[in-house]
Design a protein around this motif. Structure first.
Motif, PDB file in Angstrom:
ATOM      1  N   LEU A 239      16.193  77.900  31.779  1.00 14.31           N
ATOM      2  CA  LEU A 239      15.804  77.796  32.879  1.00 14.31           C
ATOM      3  C   LEU A 239      15.326  78.827  33.777  1.00 14.31           C
ATOM      4  CD1 LEU A 239      18.209  74.950  34.224  1.00 14.31           C
ATOM      5  CD2 LEU A 239      15.679  74.310  33.422  1.00 14.31           C
ATOM      6  N   VAL A 240      16.083  79.976  33.576  1.00 14.21           N
ATOM      7  CA  VAL A 240      15.789  81.307  34.057  1.00 14.21           C
ATOM      8  C   VAL A 240      14.909  82.106  33.347  1.00 14.21           C
ATOM      9  CG1 VAL A 240      16.770  83.501  34.612  1.00 14.21           C
ATOM     10  CG2 VAL A 240      18.199  81.399  34.899  1.00 14.21           C
ATOM     11  N   ARG A 241      14.634  81.868  31.950  1.00 14.19           N
ATOM     12  CA  ARG A 241      13.577  82.588  31.365  1.00 14.19           C
ATOM     13  C   ARG A 241      12.298  82.252  31.359  1.00 14.19           C
ATOM     14  NH1 ARG A 241      16.049  84.776  25.895  1.00 14.19           N
ATOM     15  NH2 ARG A 241      14.322  86.003  26.032  1.00 14.19           N
ATOM     16  N   LEU A 242      11.888  81.257  32.040  1.00  9.31           N
ATOM     17  CA  LEU A 242      10.751  80.446  32.153  1.00  9.31           C
ATOM     18  C   LEU A 242       9.792  81.508  32.660  1.00  9.31           C
ATOM     19  CD1 LEU A 242      11.371  76.817  33.660  1.00  9.31           C
ATOM     20  CD2 LEU A 242      10.504  77.481  31.352  1.00  9.31           C
ATOM     21  N   GLN A 243       8.582  81.437  32.426  1.00  7.77           N
ATOM     22  CA  GLN A 243       7.505  82.503  32.628  1.00  7.77           C
ATOM     23  C   GLN A 243       7.905  83.639  32.105  1.00  7.77           C
ATOM     24  OE1 GLN A 243       6.832  82.660  36.792  1.00  7.77           O
ATOM     25  NE2 GLN A 243       4.641  83.174  36.808  1.00  7.77           N
ATOM     26  N   GLY A 244       8.536  83.895  31.052  1.00  5.56           N
ATOM     27  CA  GLY A 244       8.862  85.265  30.293  1.00  5.56           C
ATOM     28  C   GLY A 244       9.633  86.237  31.074  1.00  5.56           C
ATOM     29  N   ALA A 245      10.803  85.528  31.808  1.00  8.90           N
ATOM     30  CA  ALA A 245      11.784  86.592  32.454  1.00  8.90           C
ATOM     31  C   ALA A 245      12.449  87.313  31.672  1.00  8.90           C
ATOM     32  CB  ALA A 245      12.536  85.548  33.671  1.00  8.90           C
ATOM     33  N   GLU A 246      12.862  88.600  31.916  1.00  9.79           N
ATOM     34  CA  GLU A 246      13.792  89.237  30.940  1.00  9.79           C
ATOM     35  C   GLU A 246      15.257  88.571  30.970  1.00  9.79           C
ATOM     36  OE1 GLU A 246      13.852  93.090  32.075  1.00  9.79           O
ATOM     37  OE2 GLU A 246      11.668  93.583  32.061  1.00  9.79           O
ATOM     38  N   ARG A 247      15.973  88.973  29.731  1.00 10.14           N
ATOM     39  CA  ARG A 247      17.389  88.326  29.473  1.00 10.14           C
ATOM     40  C   ARG A 247      18.194  88.543  30.335  1.00 10.14           C
ATOM     41  NH1 ARG A 247      18.712  85.235  25.485  1.00 10.14           N
ATOM     42  NH2 ARG A 247      21.116  85.039  25.106  1.00 10.14           N
ATOM     43  N   LYS A 248      17.875  90.017  31.121  1.00 13.79           N
ATOM     44  CA  LYS A 248      19.189  90.176  32.212  1.00 13.79           C
ATOM     45  C   LYS A 248      19.131  89.407  33.455  1.00 13.79           C
ATOM     46  CE  LYS A 248      16.022  93.374  34.460  1.00 13.79           C
ATOM     47  NZ  LYS A 248      15.998  95.096  34.890  1.00 13.79           N
TER      48      LYS A 248
END
Length: 278
Positions: free
Chosen positions: A52-61
């Motif tokens: 859910l957090v990494r949608l739209q290519g967000a970094e893993r951090k």
């Protein structure tokens, strides 16, 4: 029996009797439903936080940042709501409000699953944590109220048992339904195939569970037994205080043994009605 032995008998069906005693109290099942709903929502979102957090290519951090903030907000919101309800005893109002707003925010999250709105989804997930997290401590406190004088530990164990079991059962279903309804024959404005984001139907199921729990909790019919007992003790202590004050002011005034004093509701002093004056 030696002095170091305790003559305590533990029945084989003691746990089952505790379950029956709790669920026999009006309103306890409603508390279990609210607690379990919170557990399902929090555990499911925590499990799939990476996706859910990494949608739209967000970094893993950002997964650790958002996930840690999610848990932190749950603790802070739980303390704030818990402190307020301990003073006001408005458990039903608080839980009902959180359930309604939580169902609304989950529906917003399902809309934000679109990859172009990944940032909005992260903020809304934090809002869901604020609304869903406090349901657990509030439901436990309300459960203790309705089953008083039964054990507080029994209430918490029963609620956690249902929450953990149903969460473990729902998480695989949530994942299994991720691709349901993702393909569509409709075309967008650019004549491209319209695709529904993954987990859209899964979120709909989560919203439905939350909404059904809200409707069921609205029928809460329990009594605040612990609060009533605390008020009774306060009135008894106040009556004793008034008796002692009257005896100090009037040394010859005596209250017969086994007879409660008569207190006028409009005037804060004893009415010496049918009392012995020596």
């Amino acid at each position: 029996q030696t002095p170091h032995q305790l003559g305590i008998t533990v029945r084989d069906d003691q746990v089952w009797l505790s379950f029956k005693s709790c669920f026999a109290r009006k309103g306890f099942a409603h508390c279990v439903v609210a607690f379990t709903t919170s557990g399902i929502v929090v555990n499911t979102l925590s499990t799939f936080m990476d996706y859910l957090v990494r949608l739209q290519g967000a970094e893993r951090k950002y997964v650790g940042i958002v996930g840690g903030t999610f848990q932190l907000l749950i603790m802070i919101a739980s303390m704030i709501f818990g402190s307020w309800t301990d003073k006001s005893r408005k458990y039903y109002f608080a839980i009902m409000t959180l359930l309604v707003l939580g169902a609304f925010m989950l529906s917003v999250c399902s809309v934000d699953l679109d990859g172009d709105r990944g940032g909005d989804l992260r903020w809304n997930l934090l809002a869901v944590g604020v609304l869903a997290g406090p349901l657990q401590p509030l439901s436990t406190e309300l459960g203790v109220e309705v089953v008083y004088p039964l054990s507080e530990n029994t209430v918490l164990v029963i609620q956690q048992l249902f929450s953990n079991l149903l969460s473990a059962a729902f998480i695989p279903v949530f994942k299994m339904l991720r691709d349901v309804g993702t393909k569509s024959d409709e075309l967008d404005s650019n004549t491209n195939m319209f695709e529904v984001p993954q987990y859209t139907f899964s979120f709909y199921m989560l919203v439905v569970i939350h909404a059904l729990a809200t409707i069921y909790f609205a029928s809460f019919n329990g009594s605040y037994l612990r609060f009533e007992e605390e008020n009774r003790k306060k009135r008894e202590n106040e009556r004793k205080r008034v008796d002692l004050e009257a005896q100090r002011q009037h040394p010859r005034y005596r209250i017969p043994y086994g007879r409660a004093p008569v207190i006028d509701e409009n005037f804060p002093f004893l009415i010496p009605q049918n009392y012995g004056i020596v």
